[in-house]
Motif scaffolding. Structure first.
Motif, short mmCIF file in Angstrom:
data_model
loop_
_atom_site.label_atom_id
_atom_site.label_comp_id
_atom_site.label_asym_id
_atom_site.label_seq_id
_atom_site.Cartn_x
_atom_site.Cartn_y
_atom_site.Cartn_z
N PHE A 84 0.82 -1.20 0.00
CA PHE A 84 0.00 0.00 0.00
C PHE A 84 0.86 1.25 0.00
CE2 PHE A 84 -2.84 -3.21 1.56
CZ PHE A 84 -4.07 -2.86 1.01
N MET A 85 0.29 2.33 -0.52
CA MET A 85 1.01 3.59 -0.58
C MET A 85 0.76 4.46 0.65
SD MET A 85 1.24 6.23 -3.75
CE MET A 85 -0.25 7.14 -3.39
N ALA A 130 4.19 5.46 -11.54
CA ALA A 130 3.28 5.33 -10.40
C ALA A 130 3.74 4.21 -9.47
CB ALA A 130 1.86 5.06 -10.89
N TYR A 131 4.22 3.12 -10.05
CA TYR A 131 4.70 2.00 -9.23
C TYR A 131 5.99 2.36 -8.50
CZ TYR A 131 1.27 -1.44 -10.88
OH TYR A 131 0.13 -2.14 -11.12
N ALA A 132 6.85 3.15 -9.16
CA ALA A 132 8.08 3.59 -8.48
C ALA A 132 7.71 4.41 -7.25
CB ALA A 132 8.93 4.42 -9.44
N ARG A 133 6.71 5.26 -7.41
CA ARG A 133 6.27 6.10 -6.30
C ARG A 133 5.69 5.23 -5.17
NH1 ARG A 133 0.96 9.68 -5.93
NH2 ARG A 133 1.42 10.81 -4.03
N ARG A 134 4.84 4.26 -5.57
CA ARG A 134 4.24 3.39 -4.55
C ARG A 134 5.32 2.57 -3.85
NH1 ARG A 134 0.16 -1.66 -4.91
NH2 ARG A 134 -0.58 -0.75 -6.85
N ASN A 136 8.45 3.33 -3.42
CA ASN A 136 9.20 4.19 -2.50
C ASN A 136 8.43 4.43 -1.21
OD1 ASN A 136 11.47 4.50 -4.07
ND2 ASN A 136 10.65 6.27 -5.18
N SER A 137 7.11 4.66 -1.33
CA SER A 137 6.28 4.85 -0.13
C SER A 137 6.32 3.61 0.74
CB SER A 137 4.83 5.15 -0.52
OG SER A 137 4.77 6.32 -1.28
#
Lengths: 418, 88
Positions: A84-85, A130-134, A136-137
């Motif tokens: 999850f983000m 978007a997946y890179a961002r998720r 990282n979160s």
């Protein structure tokens, strides 16, 4: 309680396995309890177990209309993940992962937790971003995440469609290596057996017909097997939440929708992970028996039917074939449906209510199974202490009217689309 | 497969339609001061009835009209379809 071990297995072999203790009893309901949990699914059974184990509250009854584990805990596609983000969802589900890792030992029941990893495929550059961002979160919250490119994905799942002329080419994907699957029935049975051994009454074939509320305080329930008094009552009934809420004159930010799943005929081991299609809604894993376990979209309109409709299944499997063309050669063995308590922001609700002594656990949407242990643990805490734990503080009921939504996917209130 | 009678086109297969949700939810009047509670009820709270349910459908792959359907959410039996301005 008789321990399940290889020694007891050998010992009982001498009597032809006829003398095993029953895993849980079939008691007659008492006149009153300290706590009643309505709903003998995974979450209800886990709640009762943690009430007894963590809070030493054992004068507890689980009231189940049908049989325990007959609802969504026995109907899901067994996926366990914490990718999850949002912080609240990440923290909660990573806590759940910790409980999963030790569950078989803790419950003395093999739940066959298999941390085989989940891969969410990406089909565009934007989706990779978007997946890179998720990812990282997730990593900021201490959850494992690995961003994979097309070549790395090809090594892991070479049977996916990597040809050049496809509508949704695979650009890469996000993997959570510690995610996985478990044997869902064993989760219900393991919690039930331990809760029963600590004194919890598991009462099946007992329908809740109404509630006794006096002066804003819960006093008990009326059931098909008589009236039962209780100081505290926890609602854990997933897709049936709105039906019971109506009896309490409550209107909730959830709608009940139908979700289907299916399995193919068994084939030799070929898929080692859980894989999701990123250009639609389809997910797939292979069971230990060799069946491909698949699921996807909701049927798309309010439903309590517990059985699905073919157009959705066809749509979902079309996506499946776009991802794994070999699926088109397999015969379907079984399809089934369960009713989901879809919340208006896609996140659950574990909270107190305006009625004193009444607690609410609902809104699990598609993803209740993975959260079973954390849901039970935090709901037990909320009931026992009469206050929410910091893990479920953000899963409050008034976040909708206050505007503090936890919309992981940013989809809004059209629950049937999400 | 559901078969839905569009009030404008007649009976068609479910795959021609898109769902539009609970048709009994009323949007608060425009240009009127409304409370957070009223807004909460309109945006988020749903009865989610088991049994007869009045809902919007959109004939999206047909005449593209919106209309209302009264359907049983447990059996999927369709009792009646209405034009959007019509009441039961």
């Amino acid at each position: 309680m008789q321990k399940y071990s290889v020694f007891n297995l050998i010992k009982n072999a001498f009597s032809g396995h006829q003398n095993w203790e029953v895993a849980w009893k079939d008691p007659t309901p008492k006149k009153s309890y300290d706590v009643i949990i309505i709903g003998g699914g995974g979450h209800g059974l886990a709640t009762a177990y943690y009430l007894a184990k963590e809070h030493n509250i054992t004068n507890v009854a689980i009231i189940e209309k049908g049989w325990i584990g007959g609802g969504n805990v026995g109907r899901n596609t067994t996926i366990i993940r914490s990718n999850f983000m949002h912080d609240a969802n990440g923290r909660f589900n990573e806590f759940s992962m910790d409980l999963w890792r030790n569950m078989s030992q803790e419950l003395n029941f093999n739940v066959m937790f298999s941390p085989r990893g989940i891969i969410n495929l990406a089909h565009s550059d934007a989706q990779m971003n978007a997946y890179a961002r998720r990812g990282n979160s997730m990593r900021l919250n201490g959850i494992d995440a690995v961003l994979l490119n097309r070549e790395e994905i090809k090594k892991i799942i070479p049977m996916a469609d990597f040809s050049d002329d496809v509508r949704f080419p695979i650009f890469g994907g996000l993997m959570q290596p510690s995610a996985g699957t478990a044997r869902h029935d064993a989760v219900a049975w393991g919690y039930a057996r331990q809760a029963d051994s600590m004194g919890v009454d598991i009462i099946q074939n007992c329908e809740v017909l109404g509630f006794d509320v006096v002066g804003g305080k819960i006093k008990g329930i009326r059931t098909s097997r008589g009236d039962i008094k209780a100081k505290k009552i926890g609602l854990c009934v997933a897709g049936s939440t709105s039906i019971l809420a109506e009896k309490l004159n409550m209107t909730l930010p959830i709608e009940t929708h139908l979700l289907q799943a299916c399995v193919s005929e068994p084939v030799k081991p070929l898929l080692d992970h859980v894989v999701t299609f990123g250009a639609g809604h389809f997910y797939c894993s292979q069971s230990d028996k060799g069946e491909m376990v698949m699921g996807g979209d909701l049927d798309g309109y309010n439903s309590y039917a517990q059985r699905g409709n073919l157009p959705t299944l066809q749509h979902v499997l079309t996506e499946g074939i776009a991802m794994f063309p070999f699926l088109s050669k397999l015969k379907m063995l079984r399809t089934w449906g369960g009713i989901m308590d879809m919340s208006m922001d896609g996140s659950p609700i574990i909270d107190k209510t305006h009625i004193e002594g009444l607690y609410l656990n609902c809104g699990w949407c598609y993803g209740g199974f993975k959260s079973t242990p954390a849901s039970g643990w935090t709901f037990a805490h909320t009931i026992a202490q009469d206050k929410v734990h910091k893990l479920n503080a953000d899963y409050n009921l008034n976040r909708f009217s206050k505007g503090y939504l936890l919309d992981e996917k940013g989809l809004g209130t059209k629950t049937w689309i999400s | 497969m559901l078969y839905i009678k569009c009030p404008y086109c007649g009976i068609r297969a479910q795959t021609e339609f898109a769902y539009g949700g609970d048709a009994t939810v009323k949007r608060p009047e425009l240009n009127k001061e409304i409370t957070d509670k009223e807004w909460d009820e309109f945006v988020y709270l749903r009865k989610s009835l088991r049994g007869k349910h009045l809902e919007f459908w959109h004939h999206i792959s047909g005449c593209r009209q919106w209309f209302k359907v009264q359907r049983d959410t447990a059996t999927h039996e369709i009792f009646k379809t209405l034009k959007p301005h019509e009441e039961l």
